[in-house]
Design a protein around this motif. Structure first.
Motif, PDB file in Angstrom:
ATOM      1  N   GLU A 251       0.783  -1.385   0.117  1.00 25.97           N
ATOM      2  CA  GLU A 251       0.058   0.045   0.068  1.00 25.97           C
ATOM      3  C   GLU A 251       0.527   1.118   0.132  1.00 25.97           C
ATOM      4  OE1 GLU A 251      -3.607  -1.617   2.707  1.00 25.97           O
ATOM      5  OE2 GLU A 251      -2.362  -0.240   3.186  1.00 25.97           O
ATOM      6  N   PRO A 252       0.512   2.319  -0.528  1.00 22.05           N
ATOM      7  CA  PRO A 252       1.300   3.484  -0.622  1.00 22.05           C
ATOM      8  C   PRO A 252       0.640   4.205   0.758  1.00 22.05           C
ATOM      9  CG  PRO A 252      -0.889   4.404  -1.555  1.00 22.05           C
ATOM     10  CD  PRO A 252      -1.363   2.627  -1.213  1.00 22.05           C
TER      11      PRO A 252
ATOM     12  N   THR B  75       7.784   9.325   0.697  1.00 19.71           N
ATOM     13  CA  THR B  75       8.044   8.310   0.370  1.00 19.71           C
ATOM     14  C   THR B  75       8.630   6.565   0.628  1.00 19.71           C
ATOM     15  OG1 THR B  75       7.478   8.333  -1.950  1.00 19.71           O
ATOM     16  CG2 THR B  75       5.388   9.441  -0.922  1.00 19.71           C
TER      17      THR B  75
ATOM     18  N   GLN C 144      -2.486   4.774   3.008  1.00 19.52           N
ATOM     19  CA  GLN C 144      -2.715   4.595   1.875  1.00 19.52           C
ATOM     20  C   GLN C 144      -3.019   6.406   0.615  1.00 19.52           C
ATOM     21  OE1 GLN C 144      -7.178   2.396   1.919  1.00 19.52           O
ATOM     22  NE2 GLN C 144      -5.488   1.020   2.601  1.00 19.52           N
ATOM     23  N   THR C 145      -1.174   6.809   1.327  1.00 17.50           N
ATOM     24  CA  THR C 145      -1.268   8.255  -0.132  1.00 17.50           C
ATOM     25  C   THR C 145      -0.159   8.104  -0.816  1.00 17.50           C
ATOM     26  OG1 THR C 145      -2.652   9.135   2.306  1.00 17.50           O
ATOM     27  CG2 THR C 145      -1.626  10.635   0.371  1.00 17.50           C
ATOM     28  N   ARG C 146      -0.184   8.779  -1.930  1.00 21.83           N
ATOM     29  CA  ARG C 146       0.830   8.721  -2.853  1.00 21.83           C
ATOM     30  C   ARG C 146       1.574   9.649  -2.863  1.00 21.83           C
ATOM     31  NH1 ARG C 146       0.581   3.826  -5.505  1.00 21.83           N
ATOM     32  NH2 ARG C 146      -0.974   2.758  -6.434  1.00 21.83           N
TER      33      ARG C 146
END
Length: 481
Positions: A346-347, A445, A405-407
């Motif tokens: 997952e991001p 990230t 869950q964030t790019r």
């Protein structure tokens, strides 16, 4: 012997002779000579035979069998005349008085029972003899030569002569002393148990398999502002909101289906008050054949302890000034989140934030204003993020945010929005001057599978320092470092 004398002594004399009492003793008791007694008994026998012969009956007088039956009946059987004098007493009565029948006949209860208990007997006797009714009552008696008070359940019936006039009474008494003692002991035990259960500091109750309350102690009733008897026959849906009743039913059903003791925390609200927390232990009750007939429950109020635990947890995990997570808890949650994101591919994005020129704010406007700035920034962070995101204060004026869950592109948008919201916030001094407030943000990230929390923090820190070098009040991405 006169007819009146014969009528007074005919019953006991026949029984006494049939039971083997010497004629001499019976004669002395009757105040007649032995020859007169023999003559009277002979006349009585001849008269009985005459009546039987006249009726053409081939029967034997069953007096001996009747006496034997009464002596083995297991109850105290006696007959009294109109003056309350005994005219017959079976074996148990004779053993109670420790006397032979001949020494009982003609005597009253005053000769055998203590004066403090004989009055009740006389009152019952007079009621039967005066009104001609049958009475059933308890009699508390103490023999004159004993100290133990005994309790008897007595039935007394009137006896009538051929003319329909009352001539005496017959009594049958059963000793119920032990039963009464057991009943009193049971009542005492029940009272003791009720006292214990009503002061145990917990809600104690019994439910039938269909959920109906069979018992509830004072604490259970007080919780619902009712009396204990008002709960009997009710079910939880009658007393609690439906969602609460459904919640209770889960633990109840688990106890019945598992046939074992179960325990767990039950939470509910009453009358729109704060949530209440109870620790409940529920035990299924079984009959000898294995059938479940009830559920015994004991629920202890742990609301204060739960709130204290929650407060201690909050203090252990939360920064006291900003109410964001403290450094240690933020890192713990971040480690867990990073591991989950790695496992499920997952991001994830990490934002490192630092208030610009915070030392200058402290030195210029004072530490109270510095605390207010920190609280303002924390509030803006909470209002900008989603509930699923994680934010913490990890240093003096430094904050960290984990966006699940964030790019990168979306993380940059969140960071820009946060930077703008802080720059547009308004904090004023007492003199009306506005305190300048901006923030610098570094965004990173993870690169799987080699990324660790330590390297991710390092990358976000490097991006933050780059944002400061480039003039502050800006967002910088780790890919640009």
């Amino acid at each position: 012997m006169s007819d009146h004398h014969l009528e007074n002594f005919q019953t006991w004399a026949v029984i006494a002779v049939l039971q083997g009492t010497p004629l001499e003793e019976v004669a002395i008791k009757a105040r007649v000579s032995e020859e007169t007694l023999k003559h009277w008994l002979k006349a009585l026998t001849e008269e009985a035979q005459h009546h039987l012969a006249a009726d053409n009956l081939a029967l034997e007088l069953p007096v001996r069998d009747l006496a034997h039956a009464l002596d083995n009946i297991g109850a105290y059987v006696f007959i009294k005349d109109l003056n309350g004098c005994y005219t017959y007493a079976n074996r148990l009565v004779r053993e109670l008085f420790s006397k032979n029948l001949i020494d009982i006949i003609g005597h009253t209860d005053h000769d055998f029972f203590s004066q403090d208990t004989v009055n009740d007997i006389e009152q019952h006797d007079q009621q039967v003899l005066r009104e001609g009714i049958t009475i059933r009552a308890e009699e508390h008696l103490r023999p004159v030569d004993g100290h133990e008070l005994r309790i008897y359940w007595t039935v007394k019936i009137p006896l009538f002569d051929e003319s329909g006039h009352i001539r005496g009474l017959c009594g049958i008494s059963t000793d119920i002393t032990e039963r009464k003692q057991m009943e009193q002991a049971l009542r005492d035990n029940q009272a003791l148990l009720s006292t214990v259960l009503d002061n145990i500091g917990a809600c104690v109750y019994m439910k039938a398999p269909d959920g109906r309350y069979l018992y509830a102690n004072a604490a259970m009733a007080a919780l619902l502002n009712r009396r204990p008897e008002q709960l009997i026959g009710r079910v939880d849906s009658d007393l609690f909101p439906q969602n609460t009743a459904d919640h209770f039913a889960k633990l109840d059903q688990l106890a019945f289906t598992s046939q074992q003791k179960v325990a767990g925390m039950e939470t509910f609200q009453l009358h729109h008050h704060e949530p209440l927390y109870y620790w409940s232990v529920k035990v299924p009750l079984q009959r000898d054949n294995g059938d479940m007939y009830a559920l015994l429950g004991m629920s202890t109020d742990i609301t204060e302890r739960k709130r204290l635990e929650d407060e201690l947890l909050r203090l252990a995990t939360t920064d006291e000034l900003t109410h964001l997570y403290n450094r240690r808890h933020f890192l713990t949650l971040s480690e867990q989140t990073l591991n989950r994101s790695r496992r499920y591919h997952e991001p994830l994005a990490l934002l490192m934030c630092d208030i610009d020129f915070f030392k200058h704010i402290n030195d210029t406007f004072g530490h109270a204003m510095g605390d207010l700035v920190l609280q303002q920034v924390a509030e803006i962070i909470k209002n900008t993020l989603r509930d699923t995101d994680i934010a913490g204060r990890i240093g003096g004026e430094e904050f960290a945010i984990l966006l699940v869950q964030t790019r990168m592109e979306h993380a940059q948008e969140v960071a820009e929005r946060l930077k703008t919201n802080i720059a547009n916030s308004e904090i004023y001094l007492d003199d009306g001057h506005k305190v300048p407030l901006t923030i610098s943000i570094g965004v990173a990230t993870p690169v799987y599978p080699m990324e660790t929390l330590a390297t991710l923090l390092q990358h976000a820190d490097q991006a933050l320092y780059a944002a400061k070098r480039l003039g502050r009040n800006r967002v910088h991405l780790a890919t640009e470092v």
